[in-house]
Scaffold this active site. Structure first.
Site, PDB file in Angstrom:
ATOM      1  N   GLU A 193       0.812  -1.221   0.000  1.00 57.07           N
ATOM      2  CA  GLU A 193       0.000   0.000   0.000  1.00 57.07           C
ATOM      3  C   GLU A 193       0.840   1.263   0.000  1.00 57.07           C
ATOM      4  OE1 GLU A 193      -1.062  -2.537   1.675  1.00 57.07           O
ATOM      5  OE2 GLU A 193      -3.081  -2.829   0.916  1.00 57.07           O
ATOM      6  N   HIS A 213     -10.803  -4.768  10.586  1.00 50.56           N
ATOM      7  CA  HIS A 213     -11.383  -4.565   9.259  1.00 50.56           C
ATOM      8  C   HIS A 213     -12.639  -3.726   9.305  1.00 50.56           C
ATOM      9  CE1 HIS A 213      -8.732  -7.867   8.122  1.00 50.56           C
ATOM     10  NE2 HIS A 213      -8.960  -7.568   6.873  1.00 50.56           N
TER      11      HIS A 213
END
Lengths: 432, 376
Positions: free
Chosen positions: B99, B168
């Site tokens: 990322e 998450h």
């Protein structure tokens, strides 16, 4: 396990010598440790490290071979590394960098400059050797030690000095400061305070260059990007992520490591498991080169090959320049941890005096010409200071400017104008 | 038009009538088009996003999509389905799991005028790249004094899904909306998704586009104008989803659906709730919110994220600062529980606002006697 490990450690340039025929480092070992069975690709430069196997040390300046060759042919100028004009350009650029940084130190202690200022004294060979090979369209991404990179790339000294003073005539109107030098005109993409932050941005610029060529079909777009960063950055995750992606997609980027052996007060050897940074290139499938960063001609040779590789589309290169900074990490750093003997040693290897000596010995220029350049640069730097002093501070309204390119937040419509100014615009066209 | 209106609403009392007049003008259109909704096309949010990406990529060759699984996998949530076949691997780029690296690459490409769309599998992973979103994207236009703008879009699902656990499920609206230099959008319906994504891609500034995984499969009616390829919604304007006169409920993303259902329940009990779909968290449409509160005199803010320093905190303070005299009751803030998201289904249900919570809060502002605590 241990034998396979030693096989890894012996993957060095000297391994192709006939000293140890039993070691065949280029063959993959069967150990599960190593994983990949791909042959590690080394320096694909013409003057590969294997050519300098005569040296005992594995840390070999690649273009030592070139230099030796040229020294043997002292009398014939055609075998010299540079012409007179090139040499004077390099000399002038390095002197500009040095004089500018010295003036910065003076100004800082007089209170004209403030905040974080990181000076580049001693490392000029890297900046000049690499950046002077680039065109204006090529881009440079740097860290906070970016004054000299900007100057080498072409940003006028006046603008850089004004920026450091925080005046509105600075290259970014006083909004960036020492650590954030941006120039769209000369393609200096910053100036990043976080180490490692500039590397992905540089990789993105290289991605754009390849995208322009392949998707937008600008066939002659061969712009390359150079990312400059230090030894401390080479332990950072982003560095490895970008080495991977640059090699994977064959991006036209040159990663230039300015290994000055110190990250503030942390010695490179204390921070890094394997201090040979150039080895990290081949681990990702790109050539890794180690060069003496105090010698501008060697740096230039190596960088030239790397730039040409990138322009041809052969992908990235990692260049490790072993260099040294004469001053502390920043002007606020008392610089107590470095051994004075080490500093003295590197002071004798000053890149500017080395180039001057080379040019005088090879009768490329005279002492008088160098003095003229010195004088000229002094005037340039003085003028920059006067200009910066005389420039106005930013106006109050500048505080809120430039946060957004499109401040109204309404978006730009298909005709290029703000949608909210379009008379036919209705807010939220479909109220279902 | 409305842009000028937005500047003129200086809360001087007399100007409110202009806004109210505009509501009156719009209302007949709303009622009229309501009649057509049954005949209108239905579109899922997933298709809306896919079509928006498709159209923007075909209109401008500088737009490209980059992220994990966006190409051959057709998108982790199938948002980019079909795009690889249509545009090729140079424009729909599958990345390694890096990322920080690929977000920075996107920013670097945006410095040079390409228009990247960076997809995060969920915004939780954006934390690995948040340095680039904030420091090299959001701040660059300012640090470079306008020389280098960053026309990039960061998009992906945000907030809680179903049973995915603490790492998450976080909502990042408040974090990104706190940073100057970013625009933060959060669509609810398909119309929002299409219009806002197209606006975000065309916008020359960095935009954080917060979708919601549970909304991807939901279908909404869309008018014909929404399907037009130049349809765009303005960034910085909220939408009044339902008009009312007793209490203002603000929400974004999935909570808009909950708020609308709560409004139905409240309507049966005689409370007429006005539901505002924020759409744009930054810049926030404080004008619309304040105008609405001045009309209804009561405010309930709803969000899924953590309560401290949340979106609701900002809205409540803005209303107190600008419309204090108009408030008839204390402002009510509904947010997710102040805990990392638990896994067990019943605990998760308690950690996220439910429709009953919104109804209860609205009733409290209307001084109906209702206990504050929820019963498990």
């Amino acid at each position: 396990m241990s034998c396979s490990f030693s096989a890894v450690n012996s993957i060095q340039p000297r391994s192709l010598s006939t000293d140890n025929p039993s070691i065949t480092p280029f063959k993959p070992t069967p150990s599960p440790f190593l994983g990949s069975t791909l042959k590690p690709r080394f320096n694909s430069l013409k003057k590969s490290p294997s050519a300098s196997t005569r040296r005992r040390s594995s840390i070999v300046a690649v273009s030592d071979v070139v230099k030796e060759k040229s020294l043997n042919f002292k009398s014939s100028p055609s075998n010299l590394l540079i012409t007179k004009e090139e040499g004077l350009v390099l000399y002038e650029d390095m002197v500009l960098g040095r004089a500018f940084e010295d003036m910065c130190a003076q100004m800082y202690y007089r209170g004209k400059m403030f905040g974080f200022v990181h000076l580049y004294n001693g490392q000029e060979a890297v900046s000049t050797g690499c950046i002077k090979l680039l065109k204006q369209e090529d881009s440079v991404v740097s860290t906070y030690r970016d004054h000299v990179h900007s100057l080498s790339k072409g940003v006028p000294a006046r603008q850089v000095m004004s920026e450091l003073f925080g005046k509105t005539t600075g290259c970014v109107r006083g909004q960036g400061g020492s650590m954030h030098m941006f120039s769209k005109e000369f393609n200096v993409l910053g100036g990043f305070a976080f180490i490692g932050e500039g590397i992905p941005v540089a990789t993105g610029a290289a991605f754009t260059s390849r995208y322009k060529r392949e998707v937008l079909k600008e066939a002659d777009c061969d712009h390359v990007t150079m990312a400059f960063f230090g030894d401390g950055t080479c332990n950072n995750g982003q560095f490895f992520e970008c080495l991977n992606m640059a090699a994977l997609w064959k991006l036209p980027i040159i990663f230039v490591v300015e290994n000055n052996l110190w990250a503030i007060g942390m010695s490179h050897l204390r921070a890094t498991s394997d201090p040979a940074i150039w080895k990290k290139g081949p681990a990702f499938g790109m050539p890794g080169v180690h060069v003496d960063g105090m010698d501008v001609l060697k740096v230039r040779e190596v960088a030239k090959e790397a730039v040409e590789r990138a322009r041809r589309g052969e992908g990235p290169t990692l260049i490790e320049c072993e260099t040294y900074r004469f001053r502390g990490h920043s002007l606020a750093d008392p610089d107590e941890l470095r051994d004075p003997a080490e500093k003295a040693h590197y002071a004798t290897r000053d890149p500017i005096t080395a180039l001057k000596k080379y040019m005088i010995e090879n009768k490329l220029a005279s002492e008088a010409e160098f003095k003229a350049i010195d004088k000229k640069i002094d005037e340039v730097v003085e003028d920059a200071v006067e200009f910066a002093d005389a420039s106005p501070h930013p106006g109050r309204s500048q505080l809120l400017e430039n946060v957004f390119a499109d401040p109204k937040g309404f978006g730009i419509g298909p005709d290029g104008k703000y949608r909210c100014e379009d008379p036919k615009f209705t807010e939220g066209t479909a109220h279902v | 038009m409305l842009g000028i209106l937005r500047q003129k609403v200086s809360f001087g009392g007399s100007h409110i009538s202009i806004v109210e007049q505009s509501f009156l003008r719009i209302r007949p259109a709303v009622n009229a088009s309501r009649g057509y909704t049954s005949a209108a096309k239905e579109m899922t949010v997933r298709d809306a996003l896919n079509s928006a990406l498709d159209e923007e990529m075909s209109a401008d060759p500088k737009v490209f999509l980059m992220g994990e699984e966006v190409g051959e996998y057709q998108g982790a949530y199938k948002i980019s389905k079909g795009l690889l076949d249509k545009y090729g691997p140079e424009r729909v780029v599958d990345t390694p799991i890096t990322e920080a690296g690929f977000t920075g690459i996107g920013v670097g490409a945006a410095y040079y005028g390409l228009r990247p769309v960076i997809e995060f599998m969920t915004f939780n992973f954006s934390m690995q790249a948040i340095d680039h979103i904030i420091n090299s994207a959001a701040k660059s236009n300012y640090m470079s004094a306008g020389q280098i703008s960053v026309p990039i879009v960061f998009r992906g699902p945000n907030g809680a899904a179903a049973g995915v656990g603490a790492q998450h499920s976080q909502c990042y609206a408040a974090w990104y909306a706190a940073c100057p230099g970013l625009k933060v959008l959060s669509p609810y319906s398909s119309e929002d998704a299409r219009g806002l994504l197209k606006a975000a891609i065309r916008d020359p500034d960095p935009v954080v586009f917060l979708e919601n995984e549970l909304l991807y499969g939901e279908s909404f009616p869309v008018a014909a104008e929404v399907l037009d390829s130049s349809f765009c919604l303005p960034i910085g304007k909220a939408k009044i989803e339902r008009e009312g006169k007793d209490v203002t409920i603000t929400a974004f993303s999935k909570m808009v659906g909950y708020a609308l259902k709560a409004a139905e329940i409240l309507a049966n009990e005689g409370i007429s709730a006005e539901v505002i779909n924020l759409r744009s968290i930054r810049p926030m449409d404080k004008a619309t919110i304040n105008a609405s509160v001045r009309k209804t005199n009561r405010l309930v803010t709803v969000e899924e994220g953590f309560p401290q320093h949340g979106v609701g905190a900002e809205i409540c303070t803005s209303v107190i600062e600008e419309s204090f005299e108009y408030l008839d009751a204390a402002v009510e803030r509904i947010a997710g529980a102040d805990v990392p998201m638990p896994y067990a289904a019943n605990l998760e249900r308690m950690a996220v606002p439910q429709i009953e919570d919104i109804v209860r809060a609205a009733k409290r502002t209307c001084y109906r006697s209702v206990p504050k605590a929820a019963t498990a």
